[in-house]
Write a protein that holds these residues in place. Structure first.
Motif, PDB file in Angstrom:
ATOM      1  N   THR A 121      34.433 -27.442  66.805  1.00 17.21           N
ATOM      2  CA  THR A 121      35.443 -28.136  65.707  1.00 17.21           C
ATOM      3  C   THR A 121      34.493 -29.109  64.741  1.00 17.21           C
ATOM      4  O   THR A 121      34.708 -30.085  64.061  1.00 17.21           O
ATOM      5  N   ASP A 122      32.734 -29.427  65.635  1.00  9.99           N
ATOM      6  CA  ASP A 122      32.046 -30.348  64.363  1.00  9.99           C
ATOM      7  C   ASP A 122      31.349 -29.143  64.028  1.00  9.99           C
ATOM      8  O   ASP A 122      30.193 -28.852  64.700  1.00  9.99           O
ATOM      9  N   PRO A 123      31.133 -28.915  62.999  1.00 10.03           N
ATOM     10  CA  PRO A 123      29.877 -28.637  61.778  1.00 10.03           C
ATOM     11  C   PRO A 123      28.486 -28.990  62.329  1.00 10.03           C
ATOM     12  O   PRO A 123      27.976 -28.405  62.418  1.00 10.03           O
ATOM     13  N   ALA A 124      28.368 -30.266  62.419  1.00  9.26           N
ATOM     14  CA  ALA A 124      27.406 -31.119  62.764  1.00  9.26           C
ATOM     15  C   ALA A 124      26.187 -30.293  63.997  1.00  9.26           C
ATOM     16  O   ALA A 124      25.209 -30.653  63.779  1.00  9.26           O
TER      17      ALA A 124
ATOM     18  N   GLN B  49      25.782 -18.680  54.817  1.00  6.79           N
ATOM     19  CA  GLN B  49      28.000 -18.708  53.812  1.00  6.79           C
ATOM     20  C   GLN B  49      28.667 -19.701  54.302  1.00  6.79           C
ATOM     21  O   GLN B  49      29.056 -19.508  55.545  1.00  6.79           O
ATOM     22  N   LEU B  50      30.210 -20.544  53.591  1.00  7.48           N
ATOM     23  CA  LEU B  50      30.518 -20.667  53.490  1.00  7.48           C
ATOM     24  C   LEU B  50      31.837 -19.470  54.081  1.00  7.48           C
ATOM     25  O   LEU B  50      31.668 -18.686  53.391  1.00  7.48           O
ATOM     26  N   ILE B  51      32.732 -19.122  54.780  1.00  4.69           N
ATOM     27  CA  ILE B  51      33.660 -18.224  54.700  1.00  4.69           C
ATOM     28  C   ILE B  51      34.754 -18.663  55.490  1.00  4.69           C
ATOM     29  O   ILE B  51      35.181 -20.149  55.619  1.00  4.69           O
TER      30      ILE B  51
ATOM     31  N   LEU C 191      29.859 -20.522  58.234  1.00  5.74           N
ATOM     32  CA  LEU C 191      30.542 -21.059  58.780  1.00  5.74           C
ATOM     33  C   LEU C 191      32.476 -21.580  58.303  1.00  5.74           C
ATOM     34  O   LEU C 191      32.555 -20.828  56.752  1.00  5.74           O
ATOM     35  N   GLU C 192      32.648 -20.984  58.971  1.00  7.42           N
ATOM     36  CA  GLU C 192      34.025 -21.198  58.438  1.00  7.42           C
ATOM     37  C   GLU C 192      34.820 -22.882  57.804  1.00  7.42           C
ATOM     38  O   GLU C 192      34.413 -23.413  58.400  1.00  7.42           O
ATOM     39  N   GLN C 193      35.243 -22.825  56.519  1.00  8.75           N
ATOM     40  CA  GLN C 193      35.391 -24.130  56.414  1.00  8.75           C
ATOM     41  C   GLN C 193      36.393 -23.864  54.949  1.00  8.75           C
ATOM     42  O   GLN C 193      36.473 -23.093  53.843  1.00  8.75           O
ATOM     43  N   PRO C 194      37.851 -24.257  55.637  1.00  9.82           N
ATOM     44  CA  PRO C 194      38.987 -23.959  54.908  1.00  9.82           C
ATOM     45  C   PRO C 194      38.507 -24.860  53.750  1.00  9.82           C
ATOM     46  O   PRO C 194      38.040 -25.318  53.664  1.00  9.82           O
TER      47      PRO C 194
ATOM     48  N   VAL D 233      32.383 -19.854  63.854  1.00 13.07           N
ATOM     49  CA  VAL D 233      31.437 -19.740  62.791  1.00 13.07           C
ATOM     50  C   VAL D 233      30.145 -18.140  63.504  1.00 13.07           C
ATOM     51  O   VAL D 233      30.782 -17.521  64.704  1.00 13.07           O
ATOM     52  N   TYR D 234      29.827 -17.504  62.496  1.00 11.98           N
ATOM     53  CA  TYR D 234      28.711 -16.546  63.214  1.00 11.98           C
ATOM     54  C   TYR D 234      27.372 -16.703  62.802  1.00 11.98           C
ATOM     55  O   TYR D 234      26.832 -17.277  61.832  1.00 11.98           O
TER      56      TYR D 234
END
Length: 285
Positions: A87-90, A50-52, A14-17, A69-70
């Motif tokens: 846009t919503d990780p939930a 993983q966060l990316i 999951l992309e998380q800046p 997200v991969y």
């Protein structure tokens, strides 16, 4: 390094800046409630989360920005990589984690056309990963744009810079710029390189060591060529896709001298795997 890769057949990235803490799912700008539930789902299913984030500067510009997200499954002969933007990780909590762990994506996202390499840069977990990982990405980022991501903890800090390539799940350590070029070139061609390789994450650590030694002996680099048939009492049975089999005896031990597992940590004896025997098995009748 053989036999030191993280063990997980399926990966959710999951992309998380923004900044990451030591426990990144709970200590980042990701909603900690979502992070905790993702961690719980991962623990019960065996999926690795993983966060990316993209290499370079990565300010968190707000919750409504699309994230990449991969999903990846890494078992030989059944590996795949899928990508989506959300846009919503939930929404990830709606995934069937048990099915995902078995290698079923249910049509989620779209097939990714190229492999990706995730390089550990989580300085809160290990300073060596941050310093060496970020330095490596600065050198190679421009020529592999879109294929490289920073990521959180992958294990094996003492081998920094460390990385994992998806969808194959091969983990690498002590990577150099030339090593990154070789890993991505091979992965794009459906192959792998044994240089700097720690093992394939779909296998147990003894099986990782057995596969890498057998590959070296055969000169085999096709990514999906070898799979594990069974493991019993230290013996790993590997099968080539052409039908050949080998019985490989693997022994675990500690490797002196003691050394830190992570920057700033006390020195400890490291575990290692030694392949003691490779025996060709009779062809099945």
């Amino acid at each position: 390094m053989a036999g030191t890769a993280a063990v997980a057949a399926s990966w959710l990235c999951l992309e998380q800046p923004g900044p990451w803490g030591r426990d990144a799912l709970l200590e980042s700008h990701l909603d900690p409630g979502i992070g905790a539930r993702l961690a719980e789902r991962a623990a019960t299913s065996g999926v690795r989360v993983q966060l990316i984030r993209r290499p370079g500067r990565h300010p968190d510009t707000g919750a409504d920005v699309p994230r990449t997200v991969y999903l990846a499954h890494t078992r030989p002969g059944a590996s795949w990589l899928r990508r989506a933007e959300l846009t919503d990780p939930a929404r990830l909590l709606d995934l069937d984690f048990e099915a995902f762990a078995r290698g079923e994506h249910g049509g989620w996202g779209l097939p990714a056309t190229e492999p990706v390499l995730l390089v550990c840069t989580n300085g809160r977990r290990d300073q060596c990963c941050a310093l060496r990982g970020i330095s490596l990405l600065r050198e190679v980022g421009r020529r592999h744009e879109g294929k490289l991501w920073e990521t959180t903890h992958t294990g094996g800090h003492r081998f920094a810079p460390t990385a994992v390539t998806l969808p194959s799940g091969y983990n690498y350590g002590r990577l150099t710029p030339h090593g990154v070029d070789a890993v991505l070139s091979a992965a794009t061609a459906g192959k792998m390189t044994t240089a700097h390789c720690r093992g394939r994450s779909a296998f147990s650590q003894p099986a990782q060591a057995a596969e890498l030694v057998l590959r070296e002996n055969l000169g085999e680099h096709a990514g999906e060529a070898l799979n594990v048939v069974s493991e019993t009492d230290g013996e790993v049975v590997l099968r080539h896709r052409d039908g050949r089999r080998w019985n490989i005896l693997v022994r675990g031990s500690t490797s002196p001298p003691p050394r830190p597992n992570s920057c700033g940590k006390a020195a400890v004896e490291a575990n290692t795997w030694t392949v003691e025997r490779i025996r060709r098995a009779p062809d099945p009748e």
